[in-house]
Design a protein around this motif. Structure first.
Motif, PDB file in Angstrom:
ATOM      1  N   SER A   1       0.860  -1.217  -0.115  1.00 42.24           N
ATOM      2  CA  SER A   1       0.004  -0.113  -0.023  1.00 42.24           C
ATOM      3  C   SER A   1       0.719   1.209   0.023  1.00 42.24           C
ATOM      4  O   SER A   1       1.264   1.544   1.148  1.00 42.24           O
ATOM      5  N   ALA A   2       1.389   1.543  -1.151  1.00 44.05           N
ATOM      6  CA  ALA A   2       2.068   2.791  -1.215  1.00 44.05           C
ATOM      7  C   ALA A   2       1.355   4.082  -1.567  1.00 44.05           C
ATOM      8  O   ALA A   2       0.357   3.980  -2.123  1.00 44.05           O
ATOM      9  N   ASP A   3       2.032   4.928  -1.029  1.00 40.24           N
ATOM     10  CA  ASP A   3       1.352   6.568  -1.135  1.00 40.24           C
ATOM     11  C   ASP A   3       1.313   6.923  -2.442  1.00 40.24           C
ATOM     12  O   ASP A   3       0.381   7.723  -3.041  1.00 40.24           O
ATOM     13  N   CYS A   4       2.187   6.427  -3.382  1.00 41.96           N
ATOM     14  CA  CYS A   4       2.191   6.761  -4.733  1.00 41.96           C
ATOM     15  C   CYS A   4       1.830   5.672  -5.730  1.00 41.96           C
ATOM     16  O   CYS A   4       2.223   5.394  -6.765  1.00 41.96           O
ATOM     17  N   GLY A   5       0.711   4.950  -5.170  1.00 42.39           N
ATOM     18  CA  GLY A   5       0.451   3.617  -5.543  1.00 42.39           C
ATOM     19  C   GLY A   5       0.161   3.705  -7.531  1.00 42.39           C
ATOM     20  O   GLY A   5       0.578   2.988  -8.085  1.00 42.39           O
ATOM     21  N   LEU A   6      -0.880   4.651  -7.639  1.00 43.75           N
ATOM     22  CA  LEU A   6      -1.150   4.849  -9.119  1.00 43.75           C
ATOM     23  C   LEU A   6      -0.023   5.105  -9.806  1.00 43.75           C
ATOM     24  O   LEU A   6      -0.105   4.662 -11.088  1.00 43.75           O
ATOM     25  N   PHE A   7       0.695   6.188  -9.327  1.00 42.24           N
ATOM     26  CA  PHE A   7       1.949   6.717 -10.123  1.00 42.24           C
ATOM     27  C   PHE A   7       3.021   5.469 -10.523  1.00 42.24           C
ATOM     28  O   PHE A   7       3.157   5.318 -11.412  1.00 42.24           O
ATOM     29  N   LEU A   8       3.214   4.711  -9.281  1.00 38.18           N
ATOM     30  CA  LEU A   8       3.718   3.390  -9.412  1.00 38.18           C
ATOM     31  C   LEU A   8       3.345   2.681 -10.690  1.00 38.18           C
ATOM     32  O   LEU A   8       4.062   1.992 -11.324  1.00 38.18           O
TER      33      LEU A   8
ATOM     34  N   ALA B   1     -10.007  13.253  -5.293  1.00 34.75           N
ATOM     35  CA  ALA B   1      -9.695  12.720  -4.392  1.00 34.75           C
ATOM     36  C   ALA B   1      -8.674  13.046  -3.227  1.00 34.75           C
ATOM     37  O   ALA B   1      -8.795  12.924  -1.745  1.00 34.75           O
ATOM     38  N   GLY B   2      -7.558  13.772  -3.705  1.00 35.58           N
ATOM     39  CA  GLY B   2      -6.391  14.485  -2.944  1.00 35.58           C
ATOM     40  C   GLY B   2      -5.603  12.961  -2.534  1.00 35.58           C
ATOM     41  O   GLY B   2      -4.920  13.363  -1.403  1.00 35.58           O
ATOM     42  N   SER B   3      -5.436  12.159  -3.380  1.00 36.34           N
ATOM     43  CA  SER B   3      -4.583  11.014  -2.733  1.00 36.34           C
ATOM     44  C   SER B   3      -4.234  10.055  -4.010  1.00 36.34           C
ATOM     45  O   SER B   3      -5.087   9.883  -5.066  1.00 36.34           O
ATOM     46  N   LEU B   4      -2.861   9.701  -3.980  1.00 34.17           N
ATOM     47  CA  LEU B   4      -2.747   8.797  -5.190  1.00 34.17           C
ATOM     48  C   LEU B   4      -2.708   7.373  -4.792  1.00 34.17           C
ATOM     49  O   LEU B   4      -2.279   6.218  -5.435  1.00 34.17           O
ATOM     50  N   ASN B   5      -3.063   7.022  -3.310  1.00 30.60           N
ATOM     51  CA  ASN B   5      -2.911   5.609  -3.004  1.00 30.60           C
ATOM     52  C   ASN B   5      -4.241   5.110  -3.445  1.00 30.60           C
ATOM     53  O   ASN B   5      -5.483   5.481  -2.931  1.00 30.60           O
ATOM     54  N   LEU B   6      -4.113   4.108  -4.246  1.00 25.16           N
ATOM     55  CA  LEU B   6      -5.373   3.317  -4.753  1.00 25.16           C
ATOM     56  C   LEU B   6      -6.256   2.703  -3.646  1.00 25.16           C
ATOM     57  O   LEU B   6      -7.658   3.135  -3.953  1.00 25.16           O
ATOM     58  N   GLY B   7      -5.747   2.341  -2.690  1.00 28.56           N
ATOM     59  CA  GLY B   7      -6.808   2.085  -1.571  1.00 28.56           C
ATOM     60  C   GLY B   7      -7.484   3.132  -1.076  1.00 28.56           C
ATOM     61  O   GLY B   7      -8.799   2.933  -0.762  1.00 28.56           O
ATOM     62  N   GLU B   8      -6.876   4.200  -0.700  1.00 33.30           N
ATOM     63  CA  GLU B   8      -7.531   5.413  -0.259  1.00 33.30           C
ATOM     64  C   GLU B   8      -8.852   5.733  -1.195  1.00 33.30           C
ATOM     65  O   GLU B   8      -9.785   6.090  -0.691  1.00 33.30           O
ATOM     66  N   ILE B   9      -8.303   5.703  -2.372  1.00 33.81           N
ATOM     67  CA  ILE B   9      -9.276   6.179  -3.436  1.00 33.81           C
ATOM     68  C   ILE B   9     -10.542   5.290  -3.568  1.00 33.81           C
ATOM     69  O   ILE B   9     -11.714   5.794  -3.504  1.00 33.81           O
ATOM     70  N   GLY B  10     -10.336   4.068  -3.400  1.00 38.19           N
ATOM     71  CA  GLY B  10     -11.540   3.135  -3.400  1.00 38.19           C
ATOM     72  C   GLY B  10     -12.213   3.207  -2.165  1.00 38.19           C
ATOM     73  O   GLY B  10     -13.682   3.376  -2.077  1.00 38.19           O
ATOM     74  N   ASP B  11     -11.604   3.449  -0.847  1.00 36.86           N
ATOM     75  CA  ASP B  11     -12.265   3.579   0.364  1.00 36.86           C
ATOM     76  C   ASP B  11     -13.161   4.762   0.265  1.00 36.86           C
ATOM     77  O   ASP B  11     -14.264   4.837   0.982  1.00 36.86           O
ATOM     78  N   MET B  12     -12.834   5.864  -0.303  1.00 37.27           N
ATOM     79  CA  MET B  12     -13.413   7.174  -0.426  1.00 37.27           C
ATOM     80  C   MET B  12     -14.762   7.040  -0.878  1.00 37.27           C
ATOM     81  O   MET B  12     -15.615   7.946  -0.741  1.00 37.27           O
ATOM     82  N   GLN B  13     -15.102   6.089  -1.998  1.00 36.93           N
ATOM     83  CA  GLN B  13     -16.051   5.978  -2.835  1.00 36.93           C
ATOM     84  C   GLN B  13     -17.227   5.172  -2.173  1.00 36.93           C
ATOM     85  O   GLN B  13     -18.158   4.662  -2.756  1.00 36.93           O
ATOM     86  N   SER B  14     -17.031   4.890  -0.809  1.00 29.20           N
ATOM     87  CA  SER B  14     -17.968   3.970  -0.017  1.00 29.20           C
ATOM     88  C   SER B  14     -19.175   4.811   0.156  1.00 29.20           C
ATOM     89  O   SER B  14     -19.325   5.937  -0.124  1.00 29.20           O
ATOM     90  N   GLY B  15     -20.339   4.195   0.397  1.00 31.97           N
ATOM     91  CA  GLY B  15     -21.517   4.788   0.793  1.00 31.97           C
ATOM     92  C   GLY B  15     -22.621   4.750  -0.351  1.00 31.97           C
ATOM     93  O   GLY B  15     -23.397   3.439  -0.031  1.00 31.97           O
ATOM     94  N   HIS B  16     -22.799   5.157  -1.462  1.00 31.56           N
ATOM     95  CA  HIS B  16     -23.839   5.334  -2.418  1.00 31.56           C
ATOM     96  C   HIS B  16     -23.174   5.439  -3.985  1.00 31.56           C
ATOM     97  O   HIS B  16     -21.827   5.727  -3.713  1.00 31.56           O
ATOM     98  N   LEU B  17     -24.153   5.091  -4.882  1.00 27.69           N
ATOM     99  CA  LEU B  17     -23.760   5.395  -6.052  1.00 27.69           C
ATOM    100  C   LEU B  17     -23.324   6.982  -6.427  1.00 27.69           C
ATOM    101  O   LEU B  17     -22.126   7.046  -7.085  1.00 27.69           O
ATOM    102  N   GLY B  18     -23.817   7.826  -5.675  1.00 27.30           N
ATOM    103  CA  GLY B  18     -23.362   9.171  -5.999  1.00 27.30           C
ATOM    104  C   GLY B  18     -21.956   9.395  -5.432  1.00 27.30           C
ATOM    105  O   GLY B  18     -21.538  10.330  -5.875  1.00 27.30           O
TER     106      GLY B  18
END
Lengths: 102, 192, 468
Positions: free
Chosen positions: C133-140, C193-210
């Motif tokens: 889980s790297a902070d520059c995950g997407l970039f990497l 999102a304000g993050s390149l960490n793919l895990g954080e980006i995924g977690d951010m979209q929890s909740g509902h479709l919107g």
């Protein structure tokens, strides 16, 4: 052997010297370019090593970032020059670029 | 840790030596990829994760592909080789080895830890910059981003890199236009 | 090492266990064993992707052309067709043309395979289910995937055949151009999102479709489709498969390859298709979240609780399995759309491919990027909030699973990382805003801080950070 500052510096030195030899001996213009890349990478290894092991801190990493960016720009321009050279001389042998020799 | 370091260090150095030794340009490009990729691995081990990823993306994925592209555009035959004269090789190798010996002995002679303490004493710093000395830190993404925006939270009264960043971006734009101008096809001059 | 390794939790469990013929595992050895276990797990994903996707491709192409596709091997739907193909390919002779540059010719397939395998290292499959889980995950990830091109160019050049050389040339030109819009389009959700960490980006979209970045604003909505087109070209899939155009270049860069080395190219291609579609799913389509309002919050709470305990938690594990299933089906659907496109659209000419990229996709993605950055500012000055929704995204996501937030609060404040003080350092933001808008910008700062906190909570609740 646990890595320390001097082991990183040794690697940087080897890369640098290989790059210099490459620049000096290759007659292919693109080979010369690769030598330049090696030299810049040797410098980058030193920057990152100093950033980790000395009080240089983050500045070393920022410097190496700029070096990488400028190296990419340098490669693009140099390659354009090489292509131009090829258009004029139909070869990339740098020894043939002696038109201005007196 | 040290195993990884040894592997990457050996691959970087041997790759660089192979670049010098090999005659075919494409093989040189291949060994350069090995060498630069291992240097990226060394960057990861030195807690510089963003620099390592940038090295992979810009150098290996960008610059080297560009170089190989250049090789293909300028090749006048299959596996073109332009050998250097043996005398030149021997002289360059000797001078290179002497230079390498000089640098190695210099690195060995300098007392790096002592000089670090002296620098810190001279600059009035009492403590090491947080996080970049003990090897416990690796997520340099946010500090680097802030440094490029001109803010340095990790250094007291530290200057950022906003101006160099802007200059680099303008420089890249100039290079983009300049390279396209230089490499454009010239139809009027036909060289026999 | 420096990153949050998934192997750390396993290595903690293994540490101190006695192994027959060896003795007790030390800390370092336990980590090596755990890392090997994880590498083998990822390798299975990497190997099974092509196995399933090639079957899907054959079946899908058959259906689109009004055929049946494979029907015999392994039952009614030909499930084991890929296995039969694999066995056949292993038996074939491994040829190397006499004019080829043998060393490069033999090593090129491995470069392709290595690059697309390594991309899976930073690809998360569910909450906290990621090898590194790297902070520059997407970039990497984009950096590693860009290495794949090099193997293909090498294969094209070293074959000593003009068809291969043409294929390699086209591939080089196409890749160098298409990497630009790919990176810019990937940056558009990153800005929100304000993050390149793919895990954080995924977690951010929890909740509902919107909460999916696809529906975040009009620019991200368009950006998803541009991103999909560009990644189709990036995987050199039809209608952009100029590097292996069968009708004009025989087989392109792999003309001279046979047997297992030939199939390595395809393993790499299908695996990188899957990886890039997975990235698209995480960036735009909500990653491992179903998008159903009640269910999503429940699952995410279970996952976060499971991760916070640091031990095996059945409910959290099951929630993660469901999440991984959702993620894999989203990615596989992306691949299916690519297959569908391949058998529907005719191939473009090489000049059309380059024009599509340089004259259309690059300007479009630049415009979208500009729009995505200006959009929140417009909202901020018009309505005093950054999005259509009254709350920023990180808050909305966190609100749906608040349970573990308090539990880990003290935990993460103890491990002080210097950049965690950054959001409160809001001076530069205020300097730039005009004096009249001071109230608004202060409001924005607060919001930014709240959002940043919640995203960090997400990251830190996700896993115990272990550094060695």
């Amino acid at each position: 052997m646990q890595p320390d500052l001097s082991s990183y510096l040794f690697i940087g030195a080897v890369l640098f010297v290989c790059g210099v030899i490459c620049m000096a001996t290759k007659r292919n213009a693109i080979g010369v370019l690769m030598g330049v890349e090696l030299v810049l990478n040797g410098a980058n290894v030193n920057f990152v090593a100093f950033s980790k092991y000395t009080a240089l801190g983050l500045d070393g990493q920022v410097f190496s970032l700029f070096v990488i960016v400028l190296a990419a720009a340098e490669a693009a321009v140099a390659l354009a020059i090489v292509l131009n050279f090829y258009n004029n001389h139909l070869t990339v042998d740098v020894d043939r670029g002696n038109k201005l020799k007196g | 840790m040290s195993w990884f370091f040894t592997i990457f260090a050996l691959a970087a150095c041997l790759g660089a030596v192979a670049v010098v030794i090999s005659q075919s340009v494409v093989r040189m490009a291949f060994w350069l990829v090995v060498s630069l990729g291992s240097v990226a691995g060394l960057f990861f081990l030195a807690d510089a994760d963003f620099i390592g990823a940038a090295q992979l993306l810009i150098y290996v994925g960008g610059t080297l592909v560009l170089l190989v592209f250049g090789i293909m555009l300028t090749a006048s035959g299959p596996y073109m080789k332009i050998p250097a004269s043996p005398a030149e090789t021997v002289v360059a190798g000797l001078i290179g080895l002497m230079f390498l010996f000089m640098v190695f002995s210099t690195i060995n002679d300098v007392d790096w830890n002592g000089s670090k303490d002296r620098i810190m004493a001279a600059s009035g710093q009492t403590e090491k910059p947080a996080g970049f000395d003990d090897g416990s830190e690796g997520n340099t993404l946010r500090p680097l981003g802030f440094a490029l925006l001109g803010v340095r939270p990790d250094v007291k009264d530290g200057a950022g890199y906003l101006l160099p960043f802007e200059i680099a971006s303008v420089h890249l734009l100039v290079v983009l236009i300049g390279a396209a101008y230089l490499a454009r096809a010239k139809r009027r001059q036909d060289v026999a | 090492m420096i990153y949050t390794l998934a192997a750390n939790s396993l290595s903690k469990a293994l540490e101190g266990q006695s192994v027959p013929l060896y003795g007790e595992l030390t800390e370092g050895n336990a980590l090596v064993v755990a890392a090997i276990i994880h590498a083998v797990l990822i390798f299975h994903v990497f190997a099974l992707c092509p196995f399933f996707l090639i079957w899907l491709e054959r079946k899908g192409s058959g259906r689109i052309q009004d055929r049946l596709g494979p029907t015999r091997v392994g039952g009614r739907f030909g499930w084991l067709q890929s296995l039969a193909d694999g066995i056949k390919l292993i038996q074939k002779e491994d040829l190397c043309p006499p004019v080829a540059d043998a060393m490069l010719f033999r090593s090129a397939p491995y470069i392709v395979c290595l690059a697309s395998f390594a991309a899976f290292v930073v690809l998360p499959f569910s909450h906290n289910w990621v090898a590194v889980s790297a902070d520059c995950g997407l970039f990497l990830l984009l950096a590693i995937l860009s290495l794949e091109v090099f193997g293909i160019i090498m294969a094209g050049y070293s074959s000593g055949s003009k068809w291969s050389l043409f294929g390699g040339m086209r591939e080089a030109a196409q890749m160098v151009s298409y990497e630009i819009p790919l990176a810019i389009c990937a940056l558009i959700p990153i800005v929100s999102a304000g993050s390149l960490n793919l895990g954080e980006i995924g977690d951010m979209q929890s909740g509902h479709l919107g909460n999916w970045f696809l529906f975040h604003d009009p620019f991200t909505f368009v950006a998803f489709f541009v991103f999909f087109v560009v990644l189709t070209a990036g995987c050199k899939r039809a209608p952009f498969d100029l590097a292996e155009a069968e009708s004009e270049l025989v087989g392109g860069f792999h003309t001279e390859y046979s047997g297992m080395r030939w199939s390595f190219f395809f393993m790499g291609e299908y695996a990188s298709m899957f990886a890039l579609c997975g990235v698209a799913a995480i960036l735009f389509l909500g990653g491992w979240h179903t998008g159903i309002p009640g269910l999503d919050g429940f699952l995410q709470t279970a996952r976060a609780k499971g991760a916070a305990t640091g031990e095996f938690n059945t409910l959290g594990y099951l929630a993660n399995v469901i999440g991984a299933g959702v993620f894999v089906s989203k990615a596989a659907f992306g691949v299916f759309v690519q297959i569908w496109l391949r058998w529907t659209l005719p191939r473009l000419r090489i000049d059309q491919v380059m024009i599509t990229c340089l004259k259309y996709l690059v300007p479009i993605s630049c415009f979208l990027f500009l729009g995505a950055t200006v959009w929140p500012l417009l909202f901020m000055f018009g309505m005093g909030q950054t999005t259509i929704h009254p709350e920023p995204l990180g808050n909305r996501a966190a609100a749906s699973w608040p349970a573990e937030a308090d539990a880990t609060e003290s935990d993460w404040s103890a491990s002080t990382i210097p950049d965690e003080q950054l959001p409160s350092d809001s001076a530069p933001l205020e300097v730039e805003s005009p004096a009249g808008q001071h109230a608004v910008s202060a409001n924005k700062n607060v919001e930014l801080q709240v959002r940043n906190d919640s995203s960090e909570r997400t990251a830190l609740a996700a896993s115990s950070e272990v550094r060695q």
